[in-house]
Design an enzyme around this catalytic site. Sequence first.
Site: not given
Length: 104
Positions: A26, A48, A56-57, A83
Amino acid sequence: MDSNKSFNQQCYDLLRQIPKGKVVTYADIAHQLGGKAYQAVGNAMASNPDVIVVPCHRVVNSNGAIGKYALGTDKKIALLKEEGILLNADNNKVVDLDKQRHNF
DNA sequence: GGAATGACACTAA
DNA sequence: GTTAGTGCCATTC
């Protein structure tokens, strides 16, 4: 609001730039926006509207913690693992955040 | 217009 | 290295 894009809109734009397998804090996003609106960034994610368009993950805390997620923290962890992000199996923290962090 | 909230960060003990 | 307290920003009530 008079700006072309609201603060939270800019956050989404940066989030979209994050490639798969990379994460950002952030603080990095806020710093990229030219300030330290760490909390404001998180607030933007909380609002969101497009979880599909905005990854956002891929946003984690500066200390490497996963933080939270609109759909659930466990869901976020699962997504990060899918991911390719390396997480600590004990506390679900990001491993080598500096190496997995995406440089804007 | 003002006050309160929040998916955080940093410093200090 | 960990825990606690404080500060910052933008948005929303």
